[in-house]
Design an enzyme around this catalytic site. Structure first.
Site: not given
Ligand code: F6R
Length: 615
Positions: A2, A27, A74, A100-101, A488, A492, A495, A511, A610
């Site tokens: 948000c 966001r 969001w 936001n929250g 990782e 990627k 997501e 296993h 994000k």
């Molecule tokens: C994946 C991604 C998330 C962030 C996670 C932590 O691509 O972006 O998994 O890595 O939400 O975010 P930060 O690093 O901002 O604490």
């Protein structure tokens, strides 16, 4: 998660708020809205979907006025819709609020208000908060010069949960108030104008002077003046900070997506992470921000690293790096688990929290929990001035520049580079010889140009992505340092392309996971020439023997692997501990191209946002 932008000044608010919302769209992007006070009173407009829809609606029904609040959402409580979009109003309709929250006790408050005859138009917790502030406002005499601020304070004392809020009221066309607990909020001070925002990038084109608000701060901006007080105690004072433009401004430039731009920025962002930090005389690293003496660093018995998502994956690489180079036992944990666990910890444990945004709610809570228990807790953050950066006992900044693409890319490599420096430093204080230190430093210095070289493979990786894009499920396998890289890579892929992907240490295959292998489930095999290469090759054969297709990430010059893998992406050779910095790049590109070819919205994948500032 948000985004909030509020404005009060001498200019028209609408274009400023809209520009801010576009900058904060990463966001949250399921709906947005704006409320402005003008000669006609309080007017608002809210739209489901991207901010572009709000912009279009504002073209036919503009909101003139010099004070306003706005929000990009969001969803937490209530799905995306015009009604659930913020701002929300109180029962009188004269007060508007963005939030936001999460208000955890919203249900009981809502029941109380419904019994009093209030009507709600949304399903959100935020609308309940607006009603609560409005109710307190009604109870405070109009002679109170701080009526709206006091109403907000009284309301916030009744709520459990987290908030960054901004409030305006029709009867106060020269005033906005705001407060934070758990969700970031920044007051920005311009020439005869003020802004309140969850992220400085929203307002950076107008001013660089900001005050990062702390939890329980309440801010009031009226007639060109601002004041900051505390909800709980006498206020300890505030600091006006000058934001570095490079830390906040992000433009996409010629790239079609922020994600691709950020992938291609890695030669520079990795360089920024180690620039000025290599000690080429002692063959160690200089990390002054740790705020620890050499003696204190020597006394560390254990290290605990906490983070979420990609940040946790970089921590897992860090675990192998520190254990192998410095021989200090390291544990990693999900920040969201650590915060509620009661795990026994050696008093000489040093805690690291890793977070690109520095605002992730679970990571922040884990930091606070560690510090509450008396442990020294350091932050590895990208966002300068973020809550985690401010609340930790010290730390290391990544200097990666803003990361806007929801999928983290350059922050991963910056974090891994910082762990490399940390491991080098701790190692040189213990068992690592000068010649080993020198070898590591020389390898570090080559990484940016090696990444550059891998980036040139983007078009050929796109062809591979095209070949595999229609599979519904994929596996990512790797061993030792490459285990975390596999995790990782799978994250990627999931997501942004929405292809199901699972990651395992290669040897775990037999296993259970091996049951998934058939012609329809390709495997991305991280198989560089390292200490477990031969073992990994055997695991690769196990996949091939079951007709599984293999995309191998291998070291240049390895012709053997091409005999078994269906496709090979080569990366240059480096030391084993540094290899994750290279092998992750093809995985980022593979998921990026797959997602684009599938028509996904790469920078704003569904359901994600994000900076996850709710629990
Ligand atoms: C994946 C991604 C998330 C962030 C996670 C932590 O691509 O972006 O998994 O890595 O939400 O975010 P930060 O690093 O901002 O604490």
């Amino acid at each position: 998660m948000c985004g909030i932008v509020a404005y009060l000044g001498e200019r028209e608010a609408q274009p400023i708020l809209l520009e801010g919302l576009f900058r904060l769209e990463y966001r949250g992007y399921d709906s947005s809205g704006m409320a402005i006070i003008n000669g006609k009173g309080l007017q608002s407009l809210k739209k489901k979907g991207r901010i572009q829809f709000l912009e279009e609606a504002l073209q036919s029904a503009p909101l003139p006025g010099k004070i306003g609040i706005s929000h990009t959402r969001w969803a937490t409580h209530g799905g995306p819709s015009d009604e659930n979009a913020h701002p929300h109003r109180d029962q009188s309709g004269k007060l508007a609020l963005v939030h936001n929250g999460v208000i955890e006790n919203y249900h009981s408050l809502r029941t109380r208000f419904l019994a009093q005859g209030h009507t709600f138009i949304s399903e959100t917790d935020t609308e309940v908060l607006a009603h609560l502030v409005g109710e307190h406002y009604q109870q405070i005499p109009s002679s109170d010069l701080n009526r709206l601020e006091n109403a907000l304070k009284a309301a916030l004392k009744e709520v459990n949960g987290t908030y960054g809020v901004a409030v305006i009221h029709e009867d106060h066309p020269n005033l906005f108030v705001g407060a934070r607990r758990g969700s970031p909020l920044v007051l920005a001070i311009g020439e005869k104008e003020h802004f309140l925002t969850s992220d400085v990038s929203a307002i950076i084109s107008h001013t660089q002077k900001v005050v990062y608000l702390n939890d329980y701060d309440v801010v009031s901006v009226q007639n060109g003046q601002f004041s900051i007080s505390s909800l709980t105690k006498p206020h300890a004072g505030y600091e006006i900070t000058e934001v570095d433009l490079a830390d906040a401004k992000a433009e996409m430039g010629a790239f079609p997506h922020f994600m691709l731009k950020e992938i291609f920025e890695q030669p520079q962002s990795i360089l920024n992470a180690f620039r000025g930090r290599l000690d080429t005389e002692e063959y160690a690293a200089k990390l002054g921000g740790l705020n620890m003496t050499p003696q204190e660093l020597l006394e560390i018995h254990r290290i605990k690293i906490l983070g979420c998502g990609t940040a946790l994956h970089s921590a897992m690489v860090g675990e192998y790096l520190i254990e192998s180079l410095a021989q200090i036992p390291v544990e990693t944990d999900f920040a969201s688990e650590f915060r509620y666990r009661n795990c026994p910890m050696d008093r000489r444990t040093l805690v690291f929290v890793v977070s690109q945004s520095g605002e992730t709610a679970d990571t922040l809570a884990a930091l606070r929990e560690a510090r509450r228990k008396g442990f020294r807790a350091l932050g590895i953050c990208n966002r300068v001035g973020s809550t985690i950066a401010r609340e930790s006992d010290g730390g290391v900044y990544m200097h990666a520049g803003p990361e806007i693409g929801v999928a983290a890319t350059k922050s991963f490599t910056s974090q891994v580079m910082i762990f490399t420096l940390l491991a080098l430093n701790l190692g040189r204080m213990r068992f690592l010889s000068a010649s080993q230190g020198k070898e590591i430093i020389q390898a570090i210095e080559k990484i940016p140009s090696q990444v550059e070289q891998i980036l040139k493979l983007s078009d050929s990786i796109k062809l591979i992505a095209d070949k595999y894009k229609n599979y519904r499920s994929m596996l990512f396998l790797g061993r030792q340092y490459q285990k975390a890289v596999a995790m990782e890579g799978a994250l990627k892929m999931k997501e942004i392309s929405y292809i199901h992907a699972e990651a395992y240490p290669s040897a775990e295959l037999k296993h259970g996971v091996i049951a998934l292998i058939d012609e329809e489930t390709p495997t991305v095999f991280l198989c560089p020439k390292d200490s477990v290469y031969e073992k990994n090759m055997s695991n690769l054969q196990e996949v091939k023997a079951r007709k599984g297709k293999v995309i191998a990430i291998a070291t240049e010059g390895d012709l053997e692997i091409a005999k078994f893998a269906d496709d090979v992406i080569y990366v240059p050779a480096t030391l084993e501990p540094l290899m994750p910095l290279l092998t992750v790049i093809p995985l980022q590109l593979l998921s990026y191209h797959t997602a684009v070819l599938l028509g996904r919205d790469v920078d704003k994948p569904r359901n994600l946002a994000k900076s996850v500032t709710v629990e």
